[in-house]
Design an enzyme around this catalytic site. Structure first.
Site, mmCIF file in Angstrom:
data_model
loop_
_atom_site.group_PDB
_atom_site.id
_atom_site.type_symbol
_atom_site.label_atom_id
_atom_site.label_comp_id
_atom_site.label_asym_id
_atom_site.label_seq_id
_atom_site.Cartn_x
_atom_site.Cartn_y
_atom_site.Cartn_z
ATOM 1 N N HIS A 1 10.083 3.049 -48.635
ATOM 2 C CA HIS A 1 10.065 1.944 -47.784
ATOM 3 C C HIS A 1 9.694 0.623 -48.841
ATOM 4 C CE1 HIS A 1 8.430 5.192 -45.357
ATOM 5 N NE2 HIS A 1 8.863 4.182 -44.194
ATOM 6 N N ASP B 1 17.705 6.382 -42.305
ATOM 7 C CA ASP B 1 16.237 6.214 -42.054
ATOM 8 C C ASP B 1 16.210 4.740 -41.909
ATOM 9 O OD1 ASP B 1 13.371 6.107 -42.548
ATOM 10 O OD2 ASP B 1 13.759 7.352 -44.568
#
Length: 494
Positions: free
Chosen positions: A184, A256
Site C-alpha cells: 500500500h 490489487d
C-alpha cells in the site's frame, strides 16, 4: 484526441470502481448502466445488514449482472463486521486448528452472509504463506508459514465460499508472505529465484486453481527474476506465463487496488497503471477506495487511448471484458439458484472455531479479577480501524487502554491496586516498548498476556498465563475473555 465511445464502454467493462457512503450516488449507477464491471464496497459503505442489502439491490437495479465485490476475510480484515469485529476467527486461527472441514464451514457461513447481503465477489481468501514473521501487511491474514498447510486450507476456503454462490478470489499472486514492507505504501521486493517461489509461495495458488477459484488477485510486489523492475501486476511473465500457462488458471485475474503505491507509484498514476495491468494479462482492475466519476472516466479514456496508439491490443481488452462478463454471468446464475434463506447463524460457529484455535499456557485462574490493560496499536490499511480486544466481554472488570511507550510497569501496578494485570496486545513481542513493559510487569507482579496478533515463541518470564488467539476477531476476544473467567451469563451474548 477524440475518444471512441465504443472503446470507452469496453474499457469500463474491466473496472471495479467504488464510492463513499451508505447509498450509491447517481454517477455510480450511471456508470454501471454504461457498462462498468462493478463496484468494490468498503467499511464506509456498510451500516447494517438491511442497509447493505438495500444498497446492493440498488446497484443491481442499474445492471442485474453487476459485480459487487468486498474484502471479507474474517478475522482482522472484515467489512461486514467493521463496526464490531468479525464473528469469525481469521485464517491464522483456522490454520492453527488445521481442520480443513472447519475452514470450509467457516467460509461457507461467510459466503452465505455475503450472498444474503447481495455480494457476489469476495476478494478473499488470502493464501499468502507468511514466511516473514515481521510481515506488516499479511500476518494473521495467512493460514500459516507452511506451504502445504496453507494449500489445503486454500482449497477448503474456496470450496466453502463458492458453494454459497459467492466467487472467491485467491490473493496475492505470486505471494506476499515473504515481504517486510507494505505494498500500500511502496513497492516491496522479494529477491528469490522462481524455484523458491514454486516450493514456498505458489503451492496455495495451485490449490486455488485445483479448487476452481473464479478469480486470482495479483500482488504489487517485485520479484526481479520474474517481474524485472516492476510489480507482478504489470508482469506478463507472472500473469500469462506463470499463472495461466504453467498453473493452468482460466478465470479472472483481478488486480490489487491500483491506487496503492506499489502500482500507481510504479506507473506514474492510476490510469497508466490500468493500461500496464491489462497489457500484462489482468482482466478486472480494482481502482481502490478513493474513487469518483472523473477518475473512472479518466482511466477508461486512458485505456481507450492506449488501444488507439498501440500500447494495448484491442484483442487483449476484449478478452478481459469477456472474462469479466463470464464471471458476472456465473454470479448472476448462482445467485438465482442459491437458497433463499441466505445468511446462517454465525456466532456459534465462530466461537466454536475460535475456541479450538485458542492456545492457553499457564494458569489463567491465577489472574482472577484483573485490571485489563489493552496496549494501543496501529492498524494496516487493509484492516482499517476495526474494534478489537476483550472489552465487549469484561462484565465488571475494568479496562484501560495505554500506549506501551508511555507507560511503566510501576504505573500499572499502582493502578491495579492489588489486582492482577492482564495485558492484551497485538504482536507484543515485536515492539521494544511493549516487550519490555510485559517483561518488567511479569517479573514484578501477577500478570498474564493475551497475544492477539501473529504469534511468536517469546514469553515474558514470570507470567502467570499466556494466551494466543491467532487474531483479533470479535470471536477471538470472546474466547480469550472466557478462558480468563471474565465472561458471565449476562455479557456472553455480546
Amino acid at each position: 484526441m477524440a475518444i471512441d465511445p465504443g472503446l470507452r464502454r469496453l474499457a469500463l467493462r474491466t473496472l471495479l470502481a467504488a464510492f463513499p457512503g451508505a447509498s450509491a450516488p447517481g454517477w455510480a449507477l450511471d456508470l454501471l448502466a454504461d457498462g462498468l464491471a462493478g463496484h468494490t464496497l468498503f467499511g464506509t459503505n456498510v451500516e447494517d445488514p438491511a442497509q447493505l442489502a438495500r444498497l446492493t439491490a440498488k446497484l443491481r437495479s442499474a445492471r442485474p449482472d453487476a459485480l459487487i465485490a468486498i474484502d471479507e476475510e474474517g478475522g482482522d480484515v472484515t467489512r461486514l463486521g467493521h463496526r464490531t469485529g468479525s464473528p469469525y476467527p481469521g485464517n491464522s486461527a483456522l490454520g492453527a486448528v488445521d481442520d480443513p472441514d472447519l475452514t470450509r464451514q467457516v467460509y461457507t457461513a461467510m459466503g452465505h452472509d455475503l450472498a444474503a447481503a447481495g455480494i457476489n465477489l469476495d476478494l478473499a481468501p488470502t493464501v499468502d504463506v507468511n514466511t516473514a514473521a515481521e510481515n506488516p501487511i499479511i500476518g494473521t491474514r495467512s493460514f500459516g508459514a507452511d506451504p502445504a498447510l496453507v494449500a489445503r486450507h486454500t482449497g477448503a476456503a474456496i470450496e466453502g465460499l463458492q458453494s454459497a454462490g459467492v466467487a472467491a478470489c485467491a490473493k496475492h499472486f505470486p505471494g506476499h508472505g515473504a515481504t517486510v514492507t507494505d505494498s500500500h505504501l511502496e513497492l516491496p521486493t522479494v529477491d528469490a529465484p522462481v524455484e523458491v517461489l514454486r516450493s514456498r509461495d505458489l503451492p496455495p495458488f495451485a490449490a486455488a486453481v485445483a479448487a476452481g477459484a473464479k478469480a486470482v488477485m495479483s500482488a504489487h510486489i517485485r520479484v526481479p527474476e520474474l517481474t524485472g523492475d516492476g510489480p507482478a501486476t504489470f508482469s506478463r511473465a507472472a500473469l500469462e506465463g506463470l499463472l495461466r500457462a504453467e498453473y493452468g488458471f482460466t478465470g479472472v485475474i483481478v488486480t490489487d487496488a491500483l491506487e496503492m503505491r506499489g502500482a500507481a507509484g510504479a506507473a506514474g498514476g492510476i490510469p497508466q497503471a490500468a493500461v500496464l495491468a491489462l497489457a500484462a494479462g489482468a482482466d478486472l482492475l480494482c481502482i481502490g477506495a478513493i474513487v469518483d466519476r472523473d477518475l473512472v472516466l479518466a482511466i477508461a479514456d486512458e485505456i481507450a487511448a492506449a488501444v488507439h496508439d498501440g500500447r494495448l491490443a484491442a484483442t487483449r481488452l476484449e478478452q478481459a471484458a469477456t472474462r469479466n462478463a463470464e464471471l458476472a454471468s456465473w454470479a448472476a446464475l448462482t445467485r438465482i439458484t442459491a437458497p433463499a434463506n441466505g445468511a446462517v447463524a454465525s456466532g456459534e460457529l465462530g466461537i466454536h472455531a475460535a475456541r479450538r484455535a485458542l492456545l492457553v499456557e499457564g494458569d489463567p485462574a491465577a489472574v482472577a479479577g484483573p485490571l485489563v490493560v489493552q496496549l494501543s496499536s496501529g492498524y494496516s490499511i487493509a484492516e482499517g480501524k476495526v474494534p478489537w480486544g476483550l472489552r465487549p466481554f469484561l462484565g465488571g472488570a475494568e479496562q484501560i487502554d495505554v500506549p506501551a511507550a508511555e507507560t511503566t510497569a510501576d504505573e500499572l501496578i499502582e493502578r491495579a491496586a492489588g489486582r492482577p494485570v492482564v495485558l492484551v496486545g497485538r504482536r507484543v513481542h515485536q515492539a521494544a516498548a511493549s516487550r519490555e513493559l510485559a517483561e518488567k510487569l511479569a517479573a514484578a507482579w501477577p500478570a498474564a498476556v493475551v497475544e492477539m496478533g501473529w504469534p511468536s515463541s517469546w514469553r515474558p518470564e514470570g507470567a502467570q498465563a499466556f494466551l494466543v488467539t491467532h487474531g483479533a476477531s470479535l470471536a477471538s476476544g470472546r474466547v480469550a475473555a472466557e478462558a480468563l473467567g471474565l465472561v458471565t451469563e449476562r455479557n456472553a451474548e455480546a
